[in-house]
Design a protein around this motif. Structure first.
Motif, PDB file in Angstrom:
ATOM      1  N   UNK A   6     -36.318  24.262 -16.589  1.00 33.54           N
ATOM      2  CA  UNK A   6     -36.594  25.403 -17.446  1.00 33.54           C
ATOM      3  C   UNK A   6     -35.787  26.411 -16.928  1.00 33.54           C
ATOM      4  N   UNK A   7     -35.321  27.376 -17.878  1.00 33.32           N
ATOM      5  CA  UNK A   7     -34.514  28.470 -17.653  1.00 33.32           C
ATOM      6  C   UNK A   7     -35.114  29.751 -18.006  1.00 33.32           C
ATOM      7  N   UNK A   8     -35.061  30.685 -17.376  1.00 33.24           N
ATOM      8  CA  UNK A   8     -35.625  32.109 -17.893  1.00 33.24           C
ATOM      9  C   UNK A   8     -34.669  33.102 -18.050  1.00 33.24           C
ATOM     10  N   UNK A   9     -34.221  33.775 -18.947  1.00 32.96           N
ATOM     11  CA  UNK A   9     -33.443  34.979 -19.242  1.00 32.96           C
ATOM     12  C   UNK A   9     -34.676  36.328 -19.079  1.00 32.96           C
ATOM     13  N   UNK A  10     -34.110  37.065 -18.511  1.00 30.10           N
ATOM     14  CA  UNK A  10     -34.867  38.514 -18.210  1.00 30.10           C
ATOM     15  C   UNK A  10     -34.178  39.798 -18.924  1.00 30.10           C
ATOM     16  N   UNK A  11     -34.814  40.221 -20.062  1.00 28.11           N
ATOM     17  CA  UNK A  11     -34.024  41.800 -20.524  1.00 28.11           C
ATOM     18  C   UNK A  11     -34.823  42.605 -20.046  1.00 28.11           C
ATOM     19  N   UNK A  12     -33.957  43.617 -19.576  1.00 33.90           N
ATOM     20  CA  UNK A  12     -34.493  44.930 -18.924  1.00 33.90           C
ATOM     21  C   UNK A  12     -34.845  46.068 -19.972  1.00 33.90           C
ATOM     22  N   UNK A  13     -35.990  46.633 -19.846  1.00 39.06           N
ATOM     23  CA  UNK A  13     -36.103  47.637 -20.528  1.00 39.06           C
ATOM     24  C   UNK A  13     -35.172  48.943 -20.181  1.00 39.06           C
ATOM     25  N   UNK A  14     -34.977  50.007 -20.929  1.00 35.30           N
ATOM     26  CA  UNK A  14     -35.328  50.246 -22.297  1.00 35.30           C
ATOM     27  C   UNK A  14     -34.767  49.147 -23.513  1.00 35.30           C
ATOM     28  N   UNK A  15     -35.045  48.681 -24.301  1.00 39.09           N
ATOM     29  CA  UNK A  15     -34.418  48.052 -25.451  1.00 39.09           C
ATOM     30  C   UNK A  15     -34.274  49.103 -26.549  1.00 39.09           C
ATOM     31  N   UNK A  16     -33.414  49.032 -27.248  1.00 36.73           N
ATOM     32  CA  UNK A  16     -33.178  50.115 -28.215  1.00 36.73           C
ATOM     33  C   UNK A  16     -33.192  49.372 -29.550  1.00 36.73           C
ATOM     34  N   UNK A  17     -34.152  49.643 -30.535  1.00 39.26           N
ATOM     35  CA  UNK A  17     -34.002  49.339 -31.948  1.00 39.26           C
ATOM     36  C   UNK A  17     -33.863  50.525 -32.697  1.00 39.26           C
ATOM     37  N   UNK A  18     -32.890  50.490 -33.816  1.00 41.77           N
ATOM     38  CA  UNK A  18     -32.699  51.397 -34.810  1.00 41.77           C
ATOM     39  C   UNK A  18     -33.622  51.721 -35.788  1.00 41.77           C
ATOM     40  N   UNK A  19     -34.921  50.496 -35.880  1.00 40.83           N
ATOM     41  CA  UNK A  19     -35.958  50.750 -36.869  1.00 40.83           C
ATOM     42  C   UNK A  19     -36.755  49.488 -36.727  1.00 40.83           C
ATOM     43  N   UNK A  20     -38.055  49.661 -37.337  1.00 44.56           N
ATOM     44  CA  UNK A  20     -38.860  48.546 -37.096  1.00 44.56           C
ATOM     45  C   UNK A  20     -38.207  47.185 -37.832  1.00 44.56           C
ATOM     46  N   UNK A  21     -37.331  47.318 -38.786  1.00 46.12           N
ATOM     47  CA  UNK A  21     -36.775  46.057 -39.114  1.00 46.12           C
ATOM     48  C   UNK A  21     -35.823  45.540 -38.315  1.00 46.12           C
ATOM     49  N   UNK A  22     -35.081  46.423 -37.345  1.00 46.76           N
ATOM     50  CA  UNK A  22     -34.255  46.042 -36.290  1.00 46.76           C
ATOM     51  C   UNK A  22     -35.064  45.188 -35.434  1.00 46.76           C
ATOM     52  N   UNK A  23     -36.036  45.544 -35.135  1.00 47.59           N
ATOM     53  CA  UNK A  23     -36.677  45.240 -33.853  1.00 47.59           C
ATOM     54  C   UNK A  23     -37.418  43.677 -34.304  1.00 47.59           C
ATOM     55  N   UNK A  24     -37.874  43.763 -35.593  1.00 47.52           N
ATOM     56  CA  UNK A  24     -38.298  42.391 -36.116  1.00 47.52           C
ATOM     57  C   UNK A  24     -37.107  41.476 -36.174  1.00 47.52           C
ATOM     58  N   UNK A  25     -36.004  41.885 -36.616  1.00 46.63           N
ATOM     59  CA  UNK A  25     -34.595  41.151 -36.671  1.00 46.63           C
ATOM     60  C   UNK A  25     -34.683  40.559 -35.351  1.00 46.63           C
ATOM     61  N   UNK A  26     -34.383  41.300 -34.295  1.00 44.87           N
ATOM     62  CA  UNK A  26     -34.306  40.689 -32.880  1.00 44.87           C
ATOM     63  C   UNK A  26     -35.085  39.582 -32.583  1.00 44.87           C
ATOM     64  N   UNK A  27     -36.494  39.651 -32.775  1.00 43.56           N
ATOM     65  CA  UNK A  27     -37.553  38.738 -32.302  1.00 43.56           C
ATOM     66  C   UNK A  27     -37.251  37.737 -33.062  1.00 43.56           C
TER      67      UNK A  27
END
Length: 123
Positions: free
Chosen positions: A1-22
């Protein structure tokens, strides 16, 4: 198994942008889990051997949302090295700039140098 780690802060331009990311992240074949750990986002993948399509999706996602492209170097293998490590690829510097390769040379000071290292004058 491999794990990628995203560091905070992540910037989303809107709620839709965050939903699109996930939605995009979880749609990539090989991604088996996504969870927050403190100020990090851990992305678990089934294996370090992922398809070309999945790797290209991760490159695109990391580029679009500001991930550390160098994390993706772990997915290089004999079947993808030709296109993935191509110096002409737009992601090349971001993925491989920090990964040692055969271009590492020893300077007379004994310190390893890579292309792009900044020389410092000593007093």
């Amino acid at each position: 198994m491999a794990t990628l780690v995203w560091q905070a802060p992540m910037t989303y331009l809107s709620a839709g942008d965050e939903a699109a990311f996930f939605t995009w992240l979880q749609s990539i074949p090989g991604v088996v889990a996504v969870r927050g750990v403190g100020r990090e986002l851990h992305v678990s993948l089934k294996s370090r051997r992922i398809s070309q399509a999945s790797l290209r999706e991760l490159i695109a996602l990391y580029s679009r949302f500001g991930g550390r492209l160098s994390e993706l170097a772990q997915f290089e293998n004999t079947s993808n090295t030709t296109w993935f490590r191509s110096p002409a690829a737009i992601w090349y510097a971001g993925v491989f700039a920090e990964v040692p390769d055969s271009s590492v040379e020893e300077a007379s000071s004994g310190r390893a140098h890579r292309p792009g290292d900044v020389a410092r004058l000593e007093d």
